[in-house]
Design an enzyme around this catalytic site. Structure first.
Site, PDB file in Angstrom:
ATOM      1  N   SER A 188      30.927  36.075  17.453  1.00 50.58           N
ATOM      2  CA  SER A 188      32.028  36.689  16.678  1.00 50.58           C
ATOM      3  C   SER A 188      32.714  35.666  15.766  1.00 50.58           C
ATOM      4  O   SER A 188      33.836  35.257  16.027  1.00 50.58           O
ATOM      5  CB  SER A 188      33.042  37.368  17.609  1.00 50.58           C
ATOM      6  OG  SER A 188      33.424  36.551  18.683  1.00 50.58           O
TER       7      SER A 188
ATOM      8  N   LEU B 109      30.330  28.978  19.080  1.00 49.86           N
ATOM      9  CA  LEU B 109      29.025  28.820  18.444  1.00 49.86           C
ATOM     10  C   LEU B 109      27.900  29.202  19.406  1.00 49.86           C
ATOM     11  O   LEU B 109      28.096  29.244  20.628  1.00 49.86           O
ATOM     12  CB  LEU B 109      28.836  27.364  18.009  1.00 49.86           C
ATOM     13  CG  LEU B 109      29.761  26.879  16.895  1.00 49.86           C
ATOM     14  CD1 LEU B 109      29.701  25.356  16.800  1.00 49.86           C
ATOM     15  CD2 LEU B 109      29.373  27.519  15.572  1.00 49.86           C
TER      16      LEU B 109
ATOM     17  N   GLY C 218      28.139  27.743  25.387  1.00 50.44           N
ATOM     18  CA  GLY C 218      28.358  27.938  26.818  1.00 50.44           C
ATOM     19  C   GLY C 218      29.126  29.193  27.158  1.00 50.44           C
ATOM     20  O   GLY C 218      29.604  29.341  28.291  1.00 50.44           O
TER      21      GLY C 218
ATOM     22  N   LYS D 194      38.414  40.478 -31.824  1.00 51.13           N
ATOM     23  CA  LYS D 194      39.600  40.959 -31.129  1.00 51.13           C
ATOM     24  C   LYS D 194      40.818  40.065 -31.392  1.00 51.13           C
ATOM     25  O   LYS D 194      41.890  40.564 -31.725  1.00 51.13           O
ATOM     26  CB  LYS D 194      39.291  40.993 -29.633  1.00 51.13           C
ATOM     27  CG  LYS D 194      40.259  41.762 -28.810  1.00 51.13           C
ATOM     28  CD  LYS D 194      39.599  42.229 -27.524  1.00 51.13           C
ATOM     29  CE  LYS D 194      38.940  41.099 -26.768  1.00 51.13           C
ATOM     30  NZ  LYS D 194      39.877  40.344 -25.907  1.00 51.13           N
TER      31      LYS D 194
END
Lengths: 319, 639
Positions: free
Chosen positions: B548, B475, B479, B43
C-alpha cells in the site's frame, strides 16, 4: 433604483438630487470583491487585512465595511510600518481606524529599527526587504495569520498580472509563479496546511481609474497627499522627493523648494516620487489620470531597482 | 448610497465633465472575453492593437516598445511592434514559466473589457479552460493563409465544452491575401460547417488585419465587400445576456452574518434568478420553508436582488442556515445526488486515479469525492469519445463521481455557477481538476440501506473483543507478513478471532484482474479496504499486510472504519535492507528490468507521516515486534 435627473441646458449638464450612479461594471466589480472577502471570512481561521494607507487600501477597507454590514469586518487591520511613511499617512491611518471603529494593529520590525535600517543609508532594496518583507513575516509568525488581504491590482505591474486572486504562499512566505493554483469560475481553493498562508487580492480586476472613480462615487476618504499642494521637494535623478522630515539628508547644493505637487502612489517618502500637478479635487485627479500618459508605478523607486524587480520581491515574500 | 457632489450652479468644470461622463457610464457594462488561436495567428498583435487604438497604452510603456521594436530581430521594420505591448507572455516564455492566462483591461465609452489572453498549445488546454471558465465570449483567431487548423478546431471545442455560446471568428492577416473575399468566405464556411455539433448560438466571422488595423477598431478601407461590424464594434454590442437573471433563484449561503443578537442573516452572491422581500423560499438540504424578510446591503435594503448581487438575506421565521446550504424558490429545487456524472479536465502532473478520494468544492459546499469510473476520454480536437483508464494532465473525460455526502447542484449547461466544481488533492492541496456536472446518478437513493438488527457491537461482544484493522504497510520484503503471522498466532492463542488479508493471496483471487499500474494499485487497495471493513463489521480483528504505497489510499482505508478502529503499522525497513533480503527474488528481477512498476525501484513508496506504530525491523526480531503490537492493542483495550 432612482436615476439621476439629467438635463442639458445651454450645452451644460445639470444634476438634481443625484442618487448613486455606480455604473453596472463598477457594481459588478464591487460585488465580486465582496464575494472574495466573505469567502476568506468563511474559510480561514485567522485572516487579516494588510492596510497600507493608500487609495487601494482605502477602497479595500470600504469594501470590507460593506461586505459584513451590519457587522464589522471579522478580521483586524494590520499596518506594517517601515517608520518612513509620510507623517500625513500615519495621521490619516489613526483617524480612519477611529472613525470606523475597527481594530488596527501596527507592526514594526524592531530589529531593523535597532540596526538603524533606512532607505537612505542602506538603499531601497535592503530597506524594503527588512522593514517590509521581513516585518510582514514576523507579524505572520507572531499572530499566526493564515490569510491576508492586499490591495494589489493586476493592471499595476507585469508580475502582478500573472498572480491569482487567492495567491498561495508556502511556510517561508515564498510565491512560486510556476505552481499557482488555477482559478476557475468563482471557486477558490482555500486549503492551506499549518504554517502556510494565502495572500488574497480582492481588487485584482480593478484598474487605477476604477479605483478613483469608485472613491469619488462612494465618497471614500483618502490621504491628502493625493491632492496637489505646495510642498517642499528636491529633485533627484529626475524624481521629485518630498522633504517630509529632517531625516532626509540634503546633498551639497541641494535645497528644498516649494512646488505644487501630488502623489499618484504612496510608499516610504524617500522612495516615492511626486508629480507636478494642479489637481486639487477628485474630479481633477480623475481627469488628470485620463489624460496621463505615464503608468502608475513609474513613481516607485523599488520597482526599477533590479531587472524583474517586483517578481523577485514577491517570490521572496513581499506582498 | 453615494451622491454626486455636483449640484446646479457649480462651476467646477472638472466636476461637470466627470459627472457627465459618469452619467454616460451608468449603463456601461462589463464584457469578459478570451482570445485564442495558435501562436502565429497574430493574437498578441491583435490585443496590442485593441489596447493601442483604445489609447490604453502609457507613454513609458510605449517607449519601451518602440525601443524593443528597433532591435535587429524585430520583424516589423520601422513600425511599432504592437505585439510587444502584450509582453507578459513573452517574459514568461523567456523564463520558462508555464504559459499562463494573463488578464488585460481596456475600455471604450460603451463597455469595459477584461481580456483573458490564453495560450494555444494542446499542453495548455487547462489554462485555456481556466480562461474560458471566467468569460462570456470568445474571439477565435485564424490566419487567413492557413485557414481552419487542428488548433482552431481544438479551441472551438474547448470553448463549447466550457459553455461559451457566442464566438467571433477573426480571420486575420487579410492584408497578406490581398483582402480576398472568396478566401474569407471559404474559411468562414469551413469553420461554421465544422462547428455545427458544438452548439454555439452564434458565430460572427470578421475579416481583419491586426497589423494594419483593418476592421479591428476602424472599418477597413480595403474590404468594401464586408458590411459587418468591426471586431471592437462587435465586442461593444454583442449581447451575451446571461439567461441567469431569468432562471430559477439560487442563493448559495456563503457566510452567516450574526454581528449581535438582534441581527441574523445569511450573506452570499445570487447565483441565478431574482428575489424580493416577502417571497417564500426553501433552504436546502433541510427543506425548511421560510419567507425573505429583508435584502440587506450597506447601501440600504433592496426591493429586489438579482444574479450577481452580493447581498445578505434575513428571514421572517427563526431559522438556522449555514455555509454550504442553498436558498431557492419552492417551485425550483436544485438537483441533489451523492453520485454524479461530470466532465473533468485534469490539471495535475500526477494522473487521475479512479478510486482515490479528493476534496470537492462545488459552490460553497465541500465534501470528499472519489472518481468511481472514467466512462470515456474526450479528444479535444473533435470531441470524439476515446476509451481510457485514467486522465493525464490536460485530458478531458466523462467520469462518475461518488461523494461522502449529497451535493446540491444544477447541470452545468443550466448554470455554470452551481454546476461546476474543483477537485483538490488531500495531501498537497493542489487543485488537480475542474469539473462540469452533467447529471446526478440516482443509484445511491435507489439502493436502500438494509436495516440490520445484529450490529457490529453485538457481533464483537459475542467474542469479547473490539474489532479493528491492523494495517501493515512497508516495502516488499520489509517483514510485514512475518510480523503479522507471528502476531496472529499470539492472538489466536489468546482466544481472539482474527483474519489475515495478505497482498499476494488476495491478488490470486479477489484482485486477480488487477495489474501494477498506479490506477490498478489504487483499485487493489480500495477492494482490500472494503473487505477489511466488512470483516470489522463482522466483529473481527483484521490484519492487512499490503505494500500500500500511497498515503491517499491508506487514508481512504482509515476513513472507511470507525474512529480508533484503524491502526496503521509502518514496517520500517530501509530499501537496501529489503533488497539485500530479497526473500522472493523480486528485487533482482526488478533491477534486471523483468518487473515493471516495482515499489522502491521504479514506483514510489510514500512513507506514513503519523503511523500508530513504527516498527524498525533492523533493530529487533519479528517476535519482539509482534509483542509491541500486542501491547498497543492492550493499551487500546482491543484485547
Amino acid at each position: 433604483m432612482d436615476r439621476p435627473a439629467k438635463r442639458v441646458r445651454n450645452g451644460t449638464y445639470e444634476y438634481e438630487f443625484m442618487k448613486q450612479v455606480l455604473s453596472s461594471y463598477l457594481r459588478q466589480l464591487e460585488a465580486e470583491s465582496i464575494y472574495i472577502m466573505r469567502e476568506v471570512a468563511a474559510e480561514f481561521r485567522n485572516p487579516v487585512m494588510l492596510y497600507s494607507i493608500g487609495k487601494d487600501s482605502a477602497v479595500l477597507l470600504h469594501l470590507a465595511m460593506k461586505a459584513f454590514y451590519p457587522g464589522k469586518p471579522p478580521f483586524p487591520l494590520l499596518h506594517v510600518d517601515t517608520t518612513w511613511k509620510f507623517r500625513e499617512m500615519i495621521a490619516f491611518r489613526d483617524a480612519e481606524a477611529k472613525r470606523l471603529g475597527i481594530d488596527l494593529m501596527v507592526h514594526i520590525n524592531e530589529d531593523g529599527v535597532r540596526n538603524g535600517i533606512s532607505p537612505i543609508t542602506h538603499g531601497s532594496a535592503l530597506h524594503t526587504d527588512i522593514m517590509k518583507t521581513e516585518a510582514l513575516k514576523q507579524a505572520f509568525a507572531k499572530y499566526g495569520f493564515d490569510a491576508a488581504f492586499g490591495g494589489a491590482r493586476r493592471d499595476e505591474e507585469k508580475s502582478r498580472a500573472k498572480e491569482r486572486v487567492f495567491s498561495f504562499r508556502n511556510a517561508s512566505h515564498n510565491w512560486d509563479p510556476k505552481r499557482q493554483r488555477p482559478e476557475l469560475w468563482h471557486l477558490a481553493n482555500t486549503k492551506v496546511n499549518p504554517g502556510e498562508s494565502m495572500r488574497v487580492f480582492p481588487l485584482s480586476n480593478w484598474t487605477e481609474l476604477d479605483v478613483w472613480t469608485y472613491i469619488y462615487l462612494e465618497d471614500i476618504p483618502v490621504v491628502p497627499l493625493y491632492f496637489a499642494k505646495e510642498r517642499p521637494v528636491i529633485e533627484r535623478d529626475g524624481t521629485l522627493i518630498m522633504v517630509d522630515d529632517h531625516r532626509l539628508p540634503l546633498e551639497e547644493g541641494e535645497q528644498a523648494e516649494m512646488r505644487k505637487v501630488r502623489f499618484r502612489t504612496l510608499g516610504c517618502y524617500p522612495l516615492t516620487g511626486a508629480i507636478e500637478s494642479e489637481a486639487t479635487t477628485l474630479p481633477e485627479i480623475i481627469e488628470e489620470l485620463i489624460a496621463s500618459r505615464h503608468s502608475e508605478r513609474q513613481g516607485r523607486v523599488i520597482d526599477h531597482d533590479q531587472v524583474g524587480s517586483m517578481e523577485k520581491k514577491k517570490q521572496e515574500g513581499y506582498f | 448610497m453615494a451622491r454626486l457632489s455636483v449640484v446646479e450652479g457649480t462651476n467646477d468644470s472638472a466636476s461637470e465633465r466627470l459627472a457627465a461622463r459618469l452619467v454616460a457610464d451608468e449603463d456601461r457594462g462589463l464584457l469578459r472575453f478570451l482570445t485564442c488561436g495558435s501562436v502565429d495567428d497574430g493574437k498578441s498583435t491583435l490585443i496590442g492593437r485593441l489596447l493601442y487604438d483604445s489609447q490604453l497604452v502609457f507613454e513609458d510603456q510605449l517607449k519601451n516598445v518602440e525601443r524593443e521594436s528597433k532591435r535587429p530581430n524585430s520583424t516589423r521594420g520601422t513600425e511599432i511592434d504592437l505585439s510587444l505591448l502584450v509582453d507578459g507572455l513573452q517574459a514568461e516564455r523567456e523564463q520558462g514559466i508555464t504559459i499562463d492566462v494573463a488578464y488585460r483591461y481596456f475600455s471604450t465609452p460603451r463597455r469595459k473589457f477584461i481580456v483573458a489572453d490564453t495560450p494555444g498549445h494542446v499542453q495548455y488546454t487547462r489554462n485555456m479552460a481556466t480562461g474560458a471558465s471566467n468569460c462570456d465570449f470568445g474571439v477565435l483567431l485564424i490566419d487567413a493563409r492557413q485557414g481552419v487548423l487542428t488548433q482552431t478546431r481544438r479551441h472551438a471545442c474547448i470553448l463549447s465544452l466550457l459553455g461559451i455560446k457566442k464566438v467571433a471568428l477573426a480571420v486575420n492577416k487579410m492584408d497578406l491575401i490581398d483582402f480576398d473575399q472568396e478566401r474569407f468566405d471559404e474559411i468562414s464556411e469551413d469553420f461554421v460547417t465544422f462547428a455545427v455539433p458544438l452548439g454555439f448560438d452564434s458565430i460572427t466571422p470578421i475579416p481583419v488585419s491586426a497589423l494594419k488595423g483593418d476592421n479591428v477598431t476602424m472599418p477597413s478601407a480595403h474590404m468594401h465587400w464586408y458590411h459587418g461590424p468591426t471586431l471592437l464594434g462587435h465586442l461593444e454590442t454583442v449581447d451575451v445576456g446571461r439567461k441567469s437573471v431569468e432562471g430559477p433563484f439560487r442563493f448559495p449561503v456563503q457566510w452567516v452574518n450574526r454581528p449581535h443578537l438582534d441581527f441574523r442573516g445569511v450573506s452570499g452572491t445570487v447565483a441565478c434568478g431574482r428575489i424580493k422581500p416577502g417571497e417564500e423560499v426553501v433552504i436546502h438540504p433541510s427543506g425548511k420553508r421560510v419567507h425573505v424578510a429583508r435584502i440587506v446591503t450597506a447601501d440600504g435594503d433592496l426591493d429586489e436582488a438579482q444574479d450577481g448581487d452580493a447581498i445578505t438575506l434575513t428571514f421572517a421565521e427563526e431559522v438556522d442556515a449555514s455555509r454550504g446550504e442553498i436558498v431557492t424558490t419552492p417551485e425550483a429545487a436544485p438537483s441533489v445526488a451523492d453520485q454524479l456524472a461530470a466532465k473533468i479536465i485534469w490539471f495535475d502532473e500526477e494522473e487521475m486515479l479512479p478510486g482515490r478520494s479528493y476534496t470537492i468544492r462545488c459552490g460553497t459546499q465541500t465534501a470528499t469525492a472519489t472518481v468511481s469510473a472514467l466512462k470515456y476520454k474526450l479528444n479535444v480536437d473533435n470531441l470524439d469519445h476515446v476509451a481510457g483508464k485514467t486522465l493525464e494532465m490536460n485530458e478531458v473525460g466523462l467520469c462518475n463521481l461518488s461523494m461522502t455526502k449529497p451535493l446540491m447542484f444544477d447541470p452545468y449547461g443550466d448554470n455554470p455557477e452551481t454546476g461546476s466544481f474543483i477537485l483538490i488533492d488531500r495531501f498537497t492541496n493542489a487543485t488537480v481538476a475542474a469539473g462540469m456536472i452533467e447529471f446526478g446518478l440516482r443509484r445511491a437513493t435507489n439502493v436502500k440501506w438494509q436495516e440490520l438488527f445484529v450490529d457490529k457491537g453485538a457481533r464483537a461482544g459475542l467474542k469479547g473483543q473490539k474489532p479493528c484493522v491492523l494495517w501493515f504497510t512497508g516495502l516488499s520484503g520489509s517483514g510485514k507478513s512475518t510480523i503479522a503471522n507471528t502476531l496472529e498466532k499470539r492472538l489466536h492463542a489468546l482466544g481472539r478471532h482474527t483474519y489475515m488479508l495478505d497482498g499476494d493471496n488476495v491478488r490470486h483471487g479477489l484482485n486477480k484482474d488487477l495489474g501494477f499500474t498506479d490506477a490498478d494499485r489504487v483499485e487493489n487497495i480500495r477492494r482490500v479496504a472494503e473487505a477489511a471493513r466488512l470483516f470489522v463489521d463482522a466483529g473481527l480483528i483484521v490484519m492487512v499486510s499490503f505494500i500500500s504505497p500511497f498515503r491517499s489510499e491508506r487514508r481512504m482505508a482509515r476513513e472507511m472504519v470507525g474512529e480508533g478502529e484503524f491502526i496503521e503499522i509502518f514496517v520500517d525497513t530501509p530499501l537496501d535492507v529489503c533488497e539485500a533480503r530479497d526473500p522472493k527474488g523480486l528485487y533482482r528481477k526488478a533491477r534486471a528490468g523483468l518487473i515493471q512498476n516495482f515499489t522502491g525501484i521504479d514506483s514510489s513508496y510514500e512513507e506514513p507521516e503519523n503511523p500508530e506504530l513504527d516498527l524498525r525491523t533492523s533493530e529487533s526480531t519479528p517476535e519482539l515486534l509482534a509483542e509491541r503490537v500486542l501491547e498497543e492493542l492492550r493499551r487500546r483495550n482491543v484485547v
